[in-house]
Scaffold this motif. Structure first.
Motif, mmCIF file in Angstrom:
data_model
loop_
_atom_site.group_PDB
_atom_site.id
_atom_site.type_symbol
_atom_site.label_atom_id
_atom_site.label_comp_id
_atom_site.label_asym_id
_atom_site.label_seq_id
_atom_site.Cartn_x
_atom_site.Cartn_y
_atom_site.Cartn_z
ATOM 1 N N HIS A 282 0.917 -1.314 0.140
ATOM 2 C CA HIS A 282 0.228 0.540 0.012
ATOM 3 C C HIS A 282 0.887 1.181 -0.146
ATOM 4 N N HIS A 283 0.698 2.498 -1.353
ATOM 5 C CA HIS A 283 0.944 3.321 -0.894
ATOM 6 C C HIS A 283 0.672 4.474 -1.342
ATOM 7 N N LYS A 284 1.001 5.471 -0.781
ATOM 8 C CA LYS A 284 -0.180 6.969 -2.001
ATOM 9 C C LYS A 284 1.165 8.041 -2.312
ATOM 10 N N GLU A 300 3.090 21.570 5.187
ATOM 11 C CA GLU A 300 3.780 20.507 5.968
ATOM 12 C C GLU A 300 2.689 19.361 4.563
ATOM 13 N N ASP A 302 1.208 15.865 3.461
ATOM 14 C CA ASP A 302 0.289 14.499 4.212
ATOM 15 C C ASP A 302 1.683 13.864 3.996
ATOM 16 N N HIS A 303 2.434 13.408 4.090
ATOM 17 C CA HIS A 303 3.436 11.969 4.008
ATOM 18 C C HIS A 303 2.613 11.041 4.004
ATOM 19 N N GLU A 304 1.177 10.210 4.458
ATOM 20 C CA GLU A 304 0.460 9.235 4.571
ATOM 21 C C GLU A 304 0.844 8.527 4.161
ATOM 22 N N GLY A 305 1.299 7.091 3.867
ATOM 23 C CA GLY A 305 1.117 6.049 1.876
ATOM 24 C C GLY A 305 2.156 7.622 1.583
ATOM 25 N N ARG A 349 9.682 8.418 9.651
ATOM 26 C CA ARG A 349 9.091 7.721 8.421
ATOM 27 C C ARG A 349 9.563 7.064 6.940
#
Length: 474
Positions: A282-284, A300, A302-305, A349
């Motif tokens: 999973h990645h975004k 900043e 959103d580095h989620e994924g 991260r």
């Protein structure tokens, strides 16, 4: 892990450095053919045991091996066939362009830059005067195989100015079966230790894994030469998404279907300590316009994924270190963390590697490596002990001073418990004689049931006709 033994079946010899090995079905053909791209700019395919020329772009390639004693990491670096190649004839190339030689971003710093943790200036270098202080220009192009069988260039997708001659990626173009987009894996720009920290800077194209939507036509057929995403025209920005950063240098990306998902495998070539293979499902990805907007607003993201391999603060699972010999005892080394603050900043991260192997390894059943040159999942049944595993190659086993040089073939498996994986050597029975055998590339066919190995008798691209391609068989 069990030791696996294989044979190497010779397919072709006396070619130039083989950088890309993959199969495709030519329009009007019925059988998959093995295609071989050489670093100097030739693309061959094998038909009925005979090697035939598909395309020769040697005149378009920068003069290789001149400024570095024959060694070079530029040239023809990527070849990818469109998923609909059989119907539309489209394929893609990534190469270093003839006539673009510059002086380099830090003249004389090819592979020689070393940070000094006691001198902040070496930790915060900036790449300035980029239009004059660069090494070369790389291009990514779309080509078409015309009905008369002649390939022709259609358009240029990207023109990238590169600071040094090394770390441009290799096997750098692959199509994602998940999104249908072209994936470009580009290294950090070169020298050593990523002097300008390009790989962690969101605006820099260097040190990233990028998806290109080739369906969108930007109507820009000769894009400007750039180093940063915000220098690209908006129509090109809108075709790009960024999957990952923190890349040092990559021998491509490979995909393995797993139920309704794809596992992505990426090898990151190490600096002084360790070579690493990463995997993620999973990645975004972040669209480039979004990256640019966040940079303009100084906000900043959103580095989620979003995938971060951690370089330059981390080399695989280790804070990036410099190695200094101990004068009192040549068998010992002092290891100093090069970028402590960056290691702390990216520690949470970053993605942990699936598997790492060392340049020096005292364990009797392991090996010391030099540079990771290929990572491929193997889904065939021909070599049952390897079915479902991830096979990788290293350029040359560290044997101290025992010639001749030999590359390494090895494999690892994905652990269900998410622990760092072990790995095992794959033994080959081929007799290379007294000549060196550098393992320079690893390829597979369309359904990943066959593996191909590219071997070269020299590290120097300027040593011609030293290349051999094998199929790895039981």
């Amino acid at each position: 892990m069990i030791k696996v033994k294989v044979s190497l079946r010779l397919i072709v010899s006396k070619i130039n450095m083989p950088t890309v090995l993959k199969t495709a079905i030519l329009p009007g053909d019925s059988i998959e053919r093995l295609f071989i791209a050489t670093q100097v700019g030739e693309i061959f395919y094998i038909r009925n045991g005979v090697i035939r020329t598909f395309l020769d772009i040697r005149p378009r390639i920068i003069k290789l091996g001149v400024s570095s004693g024959g060694y070079d990491e530029r040239g023809l670096l990527g070849l990818a066939f469109h998923p609909e190649f059989y119907y539309n004839g489209l394929f893609y190339l990534h190469y270093s362009v003839a006539g673009t030689q510059g002086p380099g971003a830090l003249p004389g710093a090819f592979e020689s830059f070393m940070p000094n943790p006691c001198d902040p200036r070496t930790l915060n270098l900036r790449w300035i005067n980029r239009e004059t202080q660069y090494d070369h220009i790389d291009t990514v192009e779309e080509w078409i195989l015309q009905p008369n069988g002649q390939p022709q260039k259609r358009r240029t997708l990207l023109n990238l100015r590169r600071p040094f001659l090394n770390h441009n990626g290799v096997n750098s173009l692959n199509f994602s079966p998940e999104t249908g987009k072209l994936v470009l894996t580009t290294g950090d720009g070169g020298s050593g230790y990523d002097p300008f920290n390009l790989s962690q800077n969101d605006m820099e194209i260097a040190g990233k894994i990028i998806e290109i939507d080739v369906v969108k036509n930007t109507l820009i057929y000769n894009p400007p030469v750039v180093t940063r995403f915000n220098e690209l025209p908006e129509p090109i920005q809108e075709t790009l998404t960024v999957i990952a950063k923190g890349v040092r240098n990559i021998p491509g990306i490979s995909f393995k279907r797993f139920y309704n998902h794809y596992i992505k495998y990426v090898g990151n070539v190490g600096q002084d300590l360790v070579e690493s293979i990463f995997s993620f499902v999973h990645h975004k990805p972040i669209p480039v316009p979004q990256l640019i907007q966040a940079s303009l607003m100084n906000s900043e993201l959103d580095h989620e994924g979003f995938i971060n391999f951690g370089w330059r603060g981390w080399e695989g699972a280790f804070p990036t270190s410099m190695i200094r010999g101990c004068p009192a005892d040549p068998t010992l080394d002092e290891k100093t963390i090069a970028y402590y603050n960056e290691a702390v900043k990216t520690s949470v991260r970053r993605l942990q590697p699936l598997m790492s192997y060392f340049h020096k390894d005292p364990r009797p059943d392991k090996f010391g490596g030099t540079a990771l040159t290929g990572v491929q999942p193997y889904l065939g049944n021909g070599i049952p002990d390897l079915t479902g595993s991830v096979v990788f190659t290293d350029l040359a086993r560290d044997e101290g001073s025992h010639p001749p040089v030999r590359g390494i073939l090895a494999y690892t498996r994905v652990q269900a418990d998410c622990k760092l994986n072990d790995f095992s050597v794959i033994e080959t029975d081929y007799n290379f004689g007294s000549r060196p055998a550098y393992f320079v590339s690893l390829g597979t066919n369309l359904d990943q049931s066959r593996l191909y190995l590219g071997v070269n008798g020299s590290m120097k691209v300027a040593d011609f006709n030293q290349g051999t391609v094998f199929e790895i068989v039981p």
